[in-house]
Design an enzyme around this catalytic site. Structure first.
Site, PDB file in Angstrom:
ATOM      1  N   ALA A 166       0.832  -1.204   0.000  1.00  0.00           N
ATOM      2  CA  ALA A 166       0.000   0.000   0.000  1.00  0.00           C
ATOM      3  C   ALA A 166       0.861   1.247   0.000  1.00  0.00           C
ATOM      4  CB  ALA A 166      -0.939  -0.001   1.209  1.00  0.00           C
ATOM      5  N   ASP A 167       1.887   1.271   0.824  1.00  0.00           N
ATOM      6  CA  ASP A 167       2.800   2.417   0.848  1.00  0.00           C
ATOM      7  C   ASP A 167       3.485   2.605  -0.495  1.00  0.00           C
ATOM      8  OD1 ASP A 167       2.529   3.552   3.364  1.00  0.00           O
ATOM      9  OD2 ASP A 167       3.925   2.169   4.303  1.00  0.00           O
ATOM     10  N   ILE A 168       4.034   1.518  -1.024  1.00  0.00           N
ATOM     11  CA  ILE A 168       4.788   1.619  -2.275  1.00  0.00           C
ATOM     12  C   ILE A 168       3.875   1.999  -3.433  1.00  0.00           C
ATOM     13  CG2 ILE A 168       6.162   0.341  -3.952  1.00  0.00           C
ATOM     14  CD1 ILE A 168       7.638   1.084  -1.377  1.00  0.00           C
TER      15      ILE A 168
END
Length: 380
Positions: A166-168
């Site tokens: 999700a962050d990436i």
């Protein structure tokens, strides 16, 4: 001359999504000024492992940047940031929505100081909507975004993938948004605000999973390593380990049957829909066949017939593969404290360039560039 040599980014991000985004631009030549509070980006203390006291986590997403320490709760710190904003092209931030406004750096103020500024905001749930003010982390977005509900094995507990997807993915969408805004700025000279959320980034990656749900009305279920629409398309066990197999169409199935010397005349599995609906019969048959040879033997046989397949690597296997070196995906930088550290390169390549390289400056020490940057904008 790098692609973004004429671009200056004020980087107000920390942790992962924002630093991943800004590192792409830093790799390709942008001057990325990483603004850190006096105690630094949180990830400077995330570990172990540490290398000579420096966090491996922090160093993995902050190379080629300049670190400037500013206390944004002080008037002096705020005034210095204003001067940086006036001389910047892009600002990237991943505070909780509303934080930038409380500090006095909302979009309306930013565009007064710099009428063509591009602001990219990354947050858990976006700048609007009912969840706007909720804190957002990678694992929360993976869970709410549907990823954990389809990851793992049937009847097992929800599983988070091993990387922070999700962050990436939010960082990647922010890169795309910024590139779009830079292109738009060539024609329309006005400030722009990009809003990227971790949750929506997960939703954008659903693709066929969402398509299957909309078409059938049924929630997709975790299937281990299998694919809901293609069969066989999953991991199998050989005599000494595991490998992945991807038989993506009926022509490949015919070649595959020749490669393994079986099932070619079995009408039950002639078409992909046949194989998908009868996977409970097909997969055990294949598994018995694959247990007769080693991973390397099956890889060699299947590749001779043009069948997509590959070993399941640990990181130690991956970085021992000469492919990584041939594709220039690993390089080293010399850090003033940690010494020589390895880094994974940006995967974008420009094949018409005579030399395909990225900048190779090490991740900065906390506040390493404060004096030089502030002197350069004549505010010290």
């Amino acid at each position: 001359m790098y692609a973004f040599s004429n671009i200056r980014i004020v980087d107000l991000t920390r942790i992962l999504s924002g630093p991943f985004c800004t590192m792409y631009f830093a790799d390709l030549g942008a001057e990325v000024i990483k603004i850190e509070p006096p105690n630094g980006d949180d990830t400077r203390t995330w570990g172990p492992p540490f290398i000579q006291g420096e966090s491996a986590y922090f160093m993995s997403v902050n190379r080629n940047k300049k670190s400037v320490v500013l206390d944004l709760k002080s008037e002096v710190g705020k005034q210095r940031l204003i001067e940086l904003v006036k001389n910047a092209d892009i600002i990237v931030e991943n505070f909780r929505p509303g934080t930038l406004e409380k500090l006095g750096f909302g979009f309306e103020n930013l565009k007064k100081w710099n009428p063509t500024i591009i602001l990219a905001s990354i947050s858990g749930f976006g700048q609007t909507g009912r969840y706007r003010d909720e804190p957002g982390y990678d694992v929360i977005a993976q869970g709410m975004g549907g990823l954990m509900a389809v990851t793992g094995y049937p009847d097992g507990e929800p599983v988070k993938p091993g990387f922070s997807l999700a962050d990436i993915s939010a960082g990647m969408w922010a890169i795309i948004g910024i590139l779009t805004a830079l292109e738009k700025r060539r024609y329309i000279s006005e400030a722009q605000w990009i809003d990227v959320s971790l949750l929506e980034s997960m939703m954008a990656f659903q693709t066929y999973a969402a398509g299957n749900f909309f078409a059938s009305g049924y929630d997709p279920k975790p299937m281990g390593n299998a694919h809901p629409n293609i069969c066989p398309y999953q991991a199998f066990s050989a005599s000494d380990g595991y490998f992945n197999l991807a038989v993506g169409n009926d022509k490949l199935w015919e070649k595959f049957c020749l490669a393994i010397g079986a099932l070619g005349n079995d009408e039950r599995f002639k078409t992909n829909p046949d194989r998908v609906t009868r996977r409970d019969i097909l997969i055990p048959l294949l598994q018995e066949i694959f247990k007769t040879k080693t991973v390397s033997e099956w890889i060699q046989i299947l590749r001779q017939y043009g069948i997509p397949c590959g070993p399941i690597y640990k990181l130690s296997d991956l970085y021992a593969d000469n492919y990584v070196i041939e594709r220039n995906m690993l390089f080293t930088v010399n850090h003033p404290l940690a010494g020589e550290i390895k880094q994974v390169a940006t995967p974008v390549k420009f094949l018409n360039e005579t030399e395909n390289k990225i900048k190779d400056n090490p991740p900065p020490l906390l506040g390493e560039h404060t004096e030089t940057i502030l002197q350069a904008i004549q505010i010290m």
